[in-house]
Write a protein that holds these residues in place. Structure first.
Motif, short mmCIF file in Angstrom:
data_model
loop_
_atom_site.label_atom_id
_atom_site.label_comp_id
_atom_site.label_asym_id
_atom_site.label_seq_id
_atom_site.Cartn_x
_atom_site.Cartn_y
_atom_site.Cartn_z
N SER A 200 0.74 -1.29 0.03
CA SER A 200 0.02 -0.04 0.02
C SER A 200 0.95 1.61 0.06
O SER A 200 -0.16 2.21 -0.01
CB SER A 200 -0.78 0.03 0.68
OG SER A 200 -0.45 0.47 2.29
N GLY A 201 1.93 1.39 0.36
CA GLY A 201 2.74 2.11 0.14
C GLY A 201 3.61 2.44 -1.00
O GLY A 201 3.67 4.15 -1.24
N ALA A 202 3.33 1.18 -1.94
CA ALA A 202 3.95 1.89 -2.47
C ALA A 202 2.32 2.82 -3.54
O ALA A 202 3.03 3.73 -4.95
CB ALA A 202 4.15 1.12 -3.88
N VAL A 203 1.71 2.33 -3.64
CA VAL A 203 0.14 2.97 -3.89
C VAL A 203 -0.38 3.93 -3.73
O VAL A 203 -1.64 4.32 -3.60
CB VAL A 203 -0.36 2.34 -4.39
CG1 VAL A 203 -0.44 1.32 -5.29
CG2 VAL A 203 -1.11 0.99 -3.61
N LEU A 204 0.22 4.31 -2.28
CA LEU A 204 -0.08 5.47 -1.72
C LEU A 204 -0.36 6.79 -2.57
O LEU A 204 -0.08 7.44 -3.61
CB LEU A 204 1.30 5.88 -0.59
CG LEU A 204 0.17 6.66 1.10
CD1 LEU A 204 -0.39 5.47 1.07
CD2 LEU A 204 1.88 6.91 1.71
N GLY A 205 -1.83 7.79 -1.91
CA GLY A 205 -2.70 8.39 -3.14
C GLY A 205 -2.83 8.14 -4.11
O GLY A 205 -3.39 9.13 -4.49
N LYS A 206 -2.39 6.41 -4.60
CA LYS A 206 -3.29 7.10 -5.65
C LYS A 206 -4.61 5.82 -5.91
O LYS A 206 -5.60 5.83 -6.99
CB LYS A 206 -1.89 6.27 -6.54
CG LYS A 206 -1.13 6.76 -6.93
CD LYS A 206 0.42 6.24 -8.15
CE LYS A 206 1.49 6.94 -7.74
NZ LYS A 206 2.46 6.23 -8.05
N ALA A 207 -4.14 4.48 -4.98
CA ALA A 207 -5.60 4.13 -4.88
C ALA A 207 -6.38 4.34 -3.69
O ALA A 207 -6.64 5.05 -2.84
CB ALA A 207 -5.16 2.60 -4.45
N SER A 208 -8.03 3.55 -4.45
CA SER A 208 -9.24 4.03 -3.42
C SER A 208 -9.68 3.30 -2.59
O SER A 208 -9.09 2.80 -2.71
CB SER A 208 -10.21 4.09 -4.47
OG SER A 208 -10.98 3.15 -5.09
N PRO A 209 -10.28 3.84 -1.64
CA PRO A 209 -10.97 2.75 -1.14
C PRO A 209 -11.20 0.98 -1.49
O PRO A 209 -10.11 0.15 -0.78
CB PRO A 209 -11.83 3.00 0.30
CG PRO A 209 -11.54 4.84 -0.11
CD PRO A 209 -11.24 4.48 -0.93
N VAL A 210 -11.94 0.82 -2.27
CA VAL A 210 -12.56 -0.21 -3.04
C VAL A 210 -11.40 -1.05 -3.31
O VAL A 210 -10.69 -2.23 -2.96
CB VAL A 210 -13.51 -0.03 -3.59
CG1 VAL A 210 -14.23 -1.02 -4.69
CG2 VAL A 210 -14.47 1.09 -3.44
N GLN A 211 -10.45 -0.22 -3.97
CA GLN A 211 -9.31 -0.71 -4.59
C GLN A 211 -8.13 -0.91 -3.46
O GLN A 211 -7.41 -2.26 -3.85
CB GLN A 211 -8.45 0.38 -5.25
CG GLN A 211 -9.72 0.95 -6.58
CD GLN A 211 -8.50 1.95 -7.55
OE1 GLN A 211 -8.05 3.15 -6.71
NE2 GLN A 211 -8.38 1.57 -8.61
N LEU A 212 -8.36 -0.03 -2.70
CA LEU A 212 -7.06 -1.39 -1.22
C LEU A 212 -7.74 -2.28 -0.76
O LEU A 212 -7.06 -3.28 -0.50
CB LEU A 212 -7.35 0.48 -0.73
CG LEU A 212 -6.28 1.40 -0.94
CD1 LEU A 212 -6.46 2.33 0.49
CD2 LEU A 212 -4.70 0.48 -1.01
N ILE A 213 -9.07 -2.26 -0.93
CA ILE A 213 -10.00 -3.73 -0.37
C ILE A 213 -9.66 -4.48 -1.04
O ILE A 213 -9.37 -5.92 -0.08
CB ILE A 213 -11.34 -3.74 0.54
CG1 ILE A 213 -10.95 -1.75 1.35
CG2 ILE A 213 -11.71 -4.85 0.79
CD1 ILE A 213 -12.44 -1.60 1.89
#
Length: 411
Positions: free
Chosen positions: A122-135
């Motif tokens: 998640s640190g690599a995609v920090l600030g780019k991914a939405s909560p749905v994408q992160l889940i």
């Protein structure tokens, strides 16, 4: 909230409700509470790792000036959701007789340690991914990580606790592969930089991770005292070396906070595979020194040379903070294993030594290749319209997800 910001009311709450309902229904087969929380002597170590993953990494990721709420909040959400999923995956593997049952705190500890891979990614995609994408990324990555562990344990005969310590390798390269499928932010996007306050909070998280890292490396090891001692010495040397190299590599000879909060952790990552087996502390100290060197020099070179050429998007620098030290630790573990086995066997059976080295190298290569391949596929899946992909103009912005009553006062 202004009209130009989308509402996640129709997606995130219902997705969380669905997942939590499924997890509740699947949890009826878990062991009794009296079995889960025994032995009680294991609880302090578990809490150390819990503090490190939730509090330490939550603040460690607060590197962006306008993404503090999301860094800590989403990190906490992913962990509490992922740990439940991880426990159920462990129980499912036991049901399939893929691995032996471990009743007690060890099962819960393995679930928390496994979540470190997701936190790093998640640190690599920090600030780019939405909560749905992160889940979705959390659920997919956890399942693939367990599959990778099963391959290493079943076919390559890697010990159980060592397969779990591949979290650094897997998390870093899975995250890099995922973020490579996201659109690049505009070159002049001011929200993607840090401020002294955000770097201070990030350093606070780094200190917490640093303090509890010996427990992380020793919680599932057989030789706990050796793992704690070697990890602490490696961390201490990497911290000293981080300050030294930061002053040497900066233009004006001053310390750079970016170097410090990345390189001080390099020793713990580098010795993670060998901390339990190193007999001489000076070996751990050398590994901590090399880990700090590769982190500082890696951040200096990668960000200026390789990242623009390869179009790598690494918001919080997980590649040189976790990926490169983990690769160095993997190489060091193979060398130390061959040397130790060679001394024990007096170098008589070279074919056996070659086979052991081949198996160890194969385990690390399998972990990296699986992470890269599945990360690329996951990145493509995350960017479909159904998963509420964020427009590049809304990257690195808390206001897209959180309520700010004081916005007019100068957010």
């Amino acid at each position: 909230m202004p009209a130009r910001y989308l509402s996640f009311r129709c997606s995130v709450p219902w997705l969380l409700l669905l997942l939590q309902t499924l997890l509740l229904l699947c949890s009826f087969g878990l062991p009794r509470a009296g079995d889960v929380y025994s032995p009680s002597s294991f609880y302090p170590e578990f809490q150390d790792v819990n503090h490190m993953v939730i509090f330490g990494f939550g603040f460690f990721l607060m590197v962006l000036r306008r993404y503090g709420f999301s860094s800590t909040g989403f990190n906490f959400l992913l962990i509490v959701l992922g740990v439940q999923c991880s426990v159920l995956v462990e129980d499912f593997l036991v049901f399939l007789r893929v691995q032996q049952s471990e009743v007690g705190m060890r099962s819960l500890a393995k679930a928390v340690v496994s979540m470190t891979a997701v936190v790093i990614s998640s640190g690599a995609v920090l600030g780019k991914a939405s909560p749905v994408q992160l889940i979705v990324m959390t659920l997919v990555e956890l399942i693939i990580f367990y599959v990778s562990r099963c391959i290493n344990r079943t076919f390559l005969q890697v010990p159980e606790h060592l397969t779990l310590l591949h979290v650094h390798l897997f998390g870093a390269y899975f995250g890099l592969a995922v973020t490579s499928r996201f659109p690049e932010p505009p070159p002049g996007l001011d929200k993607g930089r840090s401020t002294p306050r955000s770097e201070l909070f990030s350093m606070l998280g780094t200190v917490f991770v640093w303090v509890f890292w010996p427990s992380f490396n020793s919680i599932l090891a057989d030789s706990k005292m050796e793992a704690v001692l070697n990890t602490y010495l490696a961390l201490a040397v990497s911290a000293v070396c981080a300050f030294m190299l930061s002053a040497l590599t900066s233009k004006d000879g001053k310390f750079r906070m970016t170097h410090i909060h990345s390189a001080v952790l390099a020793g713990g990552v580098t010795v993670s595979y060998t901390a339990h087996s190193i007999q001489h502390p000076w070996i751990a100290m050398i590994l901590g020194l090399l880990g700090s060197v590769i982190t500082v020099l890696g951040s200096h070179c990668l960000q200026r040379c390789f990242n623009p050429a390869l179009k790598l998007q690494d918001t919080s620098g997980v590649h040189f903070t976790f990926g490169l030290p983990a690769v160095l630790g993997a190489v060091a573990s193979v060398v130390l294993c061959v040397v130790k086995r060679g001394i024990d066997n007096q170098w008589n059976d070279l074919s056996s030594l070659g086979y052991l080295a081949f198996v160890d190298i194969g385990a690390f290569c399998q972990t990296i290749s699986t992470a890269l391949l599945t990360g690329l596929i996951t990145g493509l899946i995350l960017n479909i319209k159904l998963l509420k992909a964020v427009h590049v103009s809304k990257y690195f912005d808390d206001q897209f997800y959180w309520e700010f009553p004081h916005l007019s006062v100068g957010f």
